[in-house]
Design a protein around this motif. Structure first.
Motif, short mmCIF file in Angstrom:
data_model
loop_
_atom_site.label_atom_id
_atom_site.label_comp_id
_atom_site.label_asym_id
_atom_site.label_seq_id
_atom_site.Cartn_x
_atom_site.Cartn_y
_atom_site.Cartn_z
N ARG A 74 18.67 46.29 -12.58
CA ARG A 74 17.57 46.97 -13.28
C ARG A 74 17.61 48.47 -13.04
O ARG A 74 17.40 49.26 -13.97
CB ARG A 74 16.22 46.41 -12.81
CG ARG A 74 15.86 45.06 -13.35
CD ARG A 74 14.40 44.69 -13.06
NE ARG A 74 13.93 45.01 -11.73
CZ ARG A 74 14.05 44.23 -10.65
NH1 ARG A 74 14.64 43.06 -10.77
NH2 ARG A 74 13.57 44.60 -9.49
N ALA A 75 17.90 48.87 -11.81
CA ALA A 75 17.95 50.30 -11.49
C ALA A 75 19.07 50.99 -12.26
O ALA A 75 18.89 52.09 -12.79
CB ALA A 75 18.13 50.50 -9.99
N TYR A 76 20.22 50.34 -12.34
CA TYR A 76 21.35 50.92 -13.07
C TYR A 76 21.03 51.03 -14.56
O TYR A 76 21.28 52.08 -15.18
CB TYR A 76 22.61 50.08 -12.85
CG TYR A 76 23.79 50.58 -13.65
CD1 TYR A 76 24.51 51.70 -13.24
CD2 TYR A 76 24.18 49.93 -14.82
CE1 TYR A 76 25.58 52.16 -13.97
CE2 TYR A 76 25.25 50.40 -15.57
CZ TYR A 76 25.95 51.50 -15.13
OH TYR A 76 27.00 51.97 -15.87
N ASP A 77 20.50 49.97 -15.14
CA ASP A 77 20.15 49.99 -16.56
C ASP A 77 19.11 51.06 -16.86
O ASP A 77 19.23 51.80 -17.85
CB ASP A 77 19.63 48.62 -17.01
CG ASP A 77 20.71 47.55 -17.05
OD1 ASP A 77 21.91 47.91 -17.04
OD2 ASP A 77 20.34 46.35 -17.08
N ASP A 78 18.11 51.17 -16.02
CA ASP A 78 17.06 52.17 -16.21
C ASP A 78 17.64 53.58 -16.07
O ASP A 78 17.30 54.48 -16.85
CB ASP A 78 15.93 51.95 -15.21
CG ASP A 78 14.67 52.72 -15.58
OD1 ASP A 78 14.42 52.94 -16.78
OD2 ASP A 78 13.93 53.11 -14.65
N GLN A 81 19.67 54.44 -19.18
CA GLN A 81 18.76 54.72 -20.29
C GLN A 81 18.14 56.11 -20.13
O GLN A 81 18.02 56.86 -21.09
CB GLN A 81 17.67 53.65 -20.34
CG GLN A 81 16.71 53.80 -21.48
CD GLN A 81 15.63 52.73 -21.46
OE1 GLN A 81 15.48 51.98 -20.49
NE2 GLN A 81 14.87 52.64 -22.53
N GLN A 82 17.77 56.46 -18.91
CA GLN A 82 17.16 57.76 -18.64
C GLN A 82 18.16 58.89 -18.88
O GLN A 82 17.80 59.92 -19.46
CB GLN A 82 16.64 57.81 -17.20
CG GLN A 82 15.81 59.02 -16.90
CD GLN A 82 14.49 59.01 -17.66
OE1 GLN A 82 13.98 57.98 -18.06
NE2 GLN A 82 13.93 60.18 -17.86
N VAL A 83 19.39 58.72 -18.46
CA VAL A 83 20.42 59.74 -18.67
C VAL A 83 20.62 59.97 -20.16
O VAL A 83 20.74 61.11 -20.62
CB VAL A 83 21.74 59.34 -17.97
CG1 VAL A 83 22.91 60.19 -18.44
CG2 VAL A 83 21.60 59.44 -16.47
N SER A 84 20.65 58.90 -20.92
CA SER A 84 20.80 59.01 -22.36
C SER A 84 19.62 59.75 -22.99
O SER A 84 19.81 60.63 -23.85
CB SER A 84 20.93 57.61 -22.97
OG SER A 84 21.00 57.69 -24.37
#
Length: 109
Positions: A74-78, A81-84
């Motif tokens: 979840r942390a990696y996915d979030d 998404q935030q970087v994008s």
């Protein structure tokens, strides 16, 4: 001579107005980026705190590993998404900041 002075004065005022618009756009964009990063940091802290609580109450090593693995995903996915999202905000900021300059270049051509 006076005509040239008036033209120079107009050009100077136009450049100052353009610079003020540019700084205004940058200021708004930086505020949006700062707010977005602040929200992300808050969410990330809350998520990690909740995960730590779950880890402390886990009954077995397998359950702890499962909780940690789920959190990492979840942390990696979030994060991705935030970087994008932040990248899009930076691109938008650059595009918006260039608009006043583009208008000047079009007038000159």
């Amino acid at each position: 001579m006076i005509k040239n002075f008036e033209d120079m004065q107009k050009l100077g005022q136009t450049n100052v107005d353009t610079a003020m618009k540019l700084f205004g756009e940058w200021n708004k964009s930086w505020q949006v980026i700062a707010a977005e990063m602040s929200d992300y940091t808050k969410r990330s802290f809350e998520e990690s705190t909740a995960t730590l609580e779950k880890l402390m109450s886990s009954k077995s090593v397998e359950q702890a590993v499962e909780i940690q693995t789920s959190y990492a995903k979840r942390a990696y996915d979030d994060y991705m998404q935030q970087v994008s999202k932040i990248g899009g905000l930076y691109a938008s900021m650059a595009k918006d900041a260039y608009k006043p300059v583009e208008k000047i270049l079009q007038k000159g051509a």
